[in-house]
Design a protein around this motif. Sequence first.
Motif, short mmCIF file in Angstrom:
data_model
loop_
_atom_site.label_atom_id
_atom_site.label_comp_id
_atom_site.label_asym_id
_atom_site.label_seq_id
_atom_site.Cartn_x
_atom_site.Cartn_y
_atom_site.Cartn_z
N UNK B 25 0.82 -1.22 0.00
CA UNK B 25 0.00 0.00 0.00
C UNK B 25 0.85 1.26 0.00
N UNK B 31 -2.86 5.30 2.27
CA UNK B 31 -3.03 3.85 2.22
C UNK B 31 -4.49 3.59 1.86
N UNK B 33 -7.06 0.66 1.85
CA UNK B 33 -7.15 -0.68 2.43
C UNK B 33 -8.62 -1.04 2.64
N UNK B 34 -8.86 -2.32 2.90
CA UNK B 34 -10.21 -2.79 3.18
C UNK B 34 -10.22 -3.47 4.54
N UNK B 35 -11.13 -3.05 5.41
CA UNK B 35 -11.28 -3.66 6.73
C UNK B 35 -12.74 -4.07 6.88
N UNK B 36 -12.97 -5.35 7.07
CA UNK B 36 -14.34 -5.85 7.23
C UNK B 36 -15.23 -5.49 6.05
N UNK B 38 -15.08 -2.81 4.25
CA UNK B 38 -15.21 -1.36 4.05
C UNK B 38 -13.90 -0.80 3.52
N UNK B 40 -11.19 1.88 3.06
CA UNK B 40 -10.73 3.03 3.82
C UNK B 40 -9.51 3.67 3.15
N UNK B 42 -6.31 6.05 4.48
CA UNK B 42 -5.68 6.48 5.73
C UNK B 42 -4.35 7.13 5.40
N UNK B 136 -8.62 9.41 8.57
CA UNK B 136 -9.26 8.18 8.08
C UNK B 136 -10.50 8.59 7.29
#
Lengths: 300, 300
Positions: B25, B31, B33-36, B38, B40, B42, B136
């Motif tokens: 990243x 960055x 990124x994908x969390x759960x 979603x 994002x 950052x 974020x």
Amino acid sequence: VTALGPGGEFDRLRGVFRRLADAGTLGDDCALVTVGGVALAIACDMTVEGRHFRRDWLRAGELGWRAAAAALSDLAAVAATPRGVLAAVALPASLPPAFLEDLMEGVAGAARAAGAELWGGDLTADDRIVMDVTVIGSADRPVRRAGARPGDTVWVTGRFGGPRAAVAAWEAGGQPDPATRARFARPVPRITEATWLRDQGATAMIDVSDGLAGDAGHLAAASGVALTLAADAVPRHAGARGWEDAVQGGEEYELLVTLPAAFAAPPAWLTRVGTVAEGAGVTWTLDGRPVSVGGGYSHF
Amino acid sequence: VTALGPGGEFDRLRGVFRRLADAGTLGDDCALVTVGGVALAIACDMTVEGRHFRRDWLRAGELGWRAAAAALSDLAAVAATPRGVLAAVALPASLPPAFLEDLMEGVAGAARAAGAELWGGDLTADDRIVMDVTVIGSADRPVRRAGARPGDTVWVTGRFGGPRAAVAAWEAGGQPDPATRARFARPVPRITEATWLRDQGATAMIDVSDGLAGDAGHLAAASGVALTLAADAVPRHAGARGWEDAVQGGEEYELLVTLPAAFAAPPAWLTRVGTVAEGAGVTWTLDGRPVSVGGGYSHF
């Protein structure tokens, strides 16, 4: 806003919280927020050369590891699962490029060890090393500082006093023994232990960064309860010089946790140190008698 | 890893990226990124007293606003929607508590103006002010630095050269005029403009923090294309002293964006400054003839 314990640094933060009336997420180890339906825990931790460490104490990789581990410990404090790390770094232009590479390898190593990835960062020049590490985790079932109830028991992970003894050795012009040095240079955040403790019904939790005495004060203030803790029950690292190192030393990155009275099967790394009652503040005992304990280190 | 343009700071980052083979990243403004499930965006941005500003240039609230706006501009660069801000602050214990409160009110104000909340932070003491702001955002349809195609046109938001002229006035012992000072003290990240540009089909985007010349180099390197940009087409702030201020000055927090050739209806705040072709690097022109332009400010 989560209530904080005593101390000059926390007086300043209380002033900020008063001014920012909508600052609902402030005061805990992490911000606990929801984005797009996903519960996140986010924290940052700043480390300044000459305040938190001296350059001749640590190799570059250890400096990076330690800064990341300190921030990851904030995720452990709420039983979050680490996902990613960002590291903002200021450092002297005179340092060789390998210094930054080693430092970031240390950050990435601590992240990987905690199950997280290095996601990004920022780089600037300064005449001293400053690092700020931000950590992001998922936190479907966080444990907060608030939640301890009268009748709960109080426990700590690990053994205390090593980091303070290491700093004392360096400041006296010597070198700590290797095991004591490692407690300062390569702390391991209690990520897996934190989720285990949550699953045992942990009612409140905090990571010990300012010292057990100061952080116990934060947990008591946030929960609105009184803690009675036995200084001589706190397990000591082999390098600790006495109970003061264990109770007052900071940067332990161990956990202080309250559990229901029914909890009775601690693993080897978990030690009972006290009880929760109605009231406020922290009472320390030694040989069963109350003893006066200074607070943790305050920058202000 | 996203390719970066020339410069000593970016040579150091290339060294880090080489060492961290899994650093997928790294190298963009944010960055992503994908969390759960979603998506994002950052980013973090560090500001150091004596490097990025002097204390007598700015009020505490402006310092906080500016540090947060600089980080939020990284979210604008990828057309993300800001959600939250964390601010790590080091500052001298000798400053009155109101200084920190004003500073954090500035951070919270810039966050609110961008639709985000102040989620948290960290506080430590140091003999100078250091801030690191982490932002974020949600980023379902991000625009990257990579993506510009031969035949695209190149555009900038806003007017350039104000921040550099303000710093020059201060460094000469004077004061910038109020409008020029405001360009340095209270930059406004181009959040809404960024999502509008994305919806127009923007192929690549970057925010101008190191200077238009340097950041155009990053966009060209990431996209694997050549840019030809007209220095005299870049709109100048009234305080700018010439085209060099506009092209070389950093901390503009405007956007540089490429759009499909068919795009032809720019709003008043958007100006065409060049074209994309096959090749590499950035060619600047003045009166239609190539001109040599130094890079942006480098800390290394």
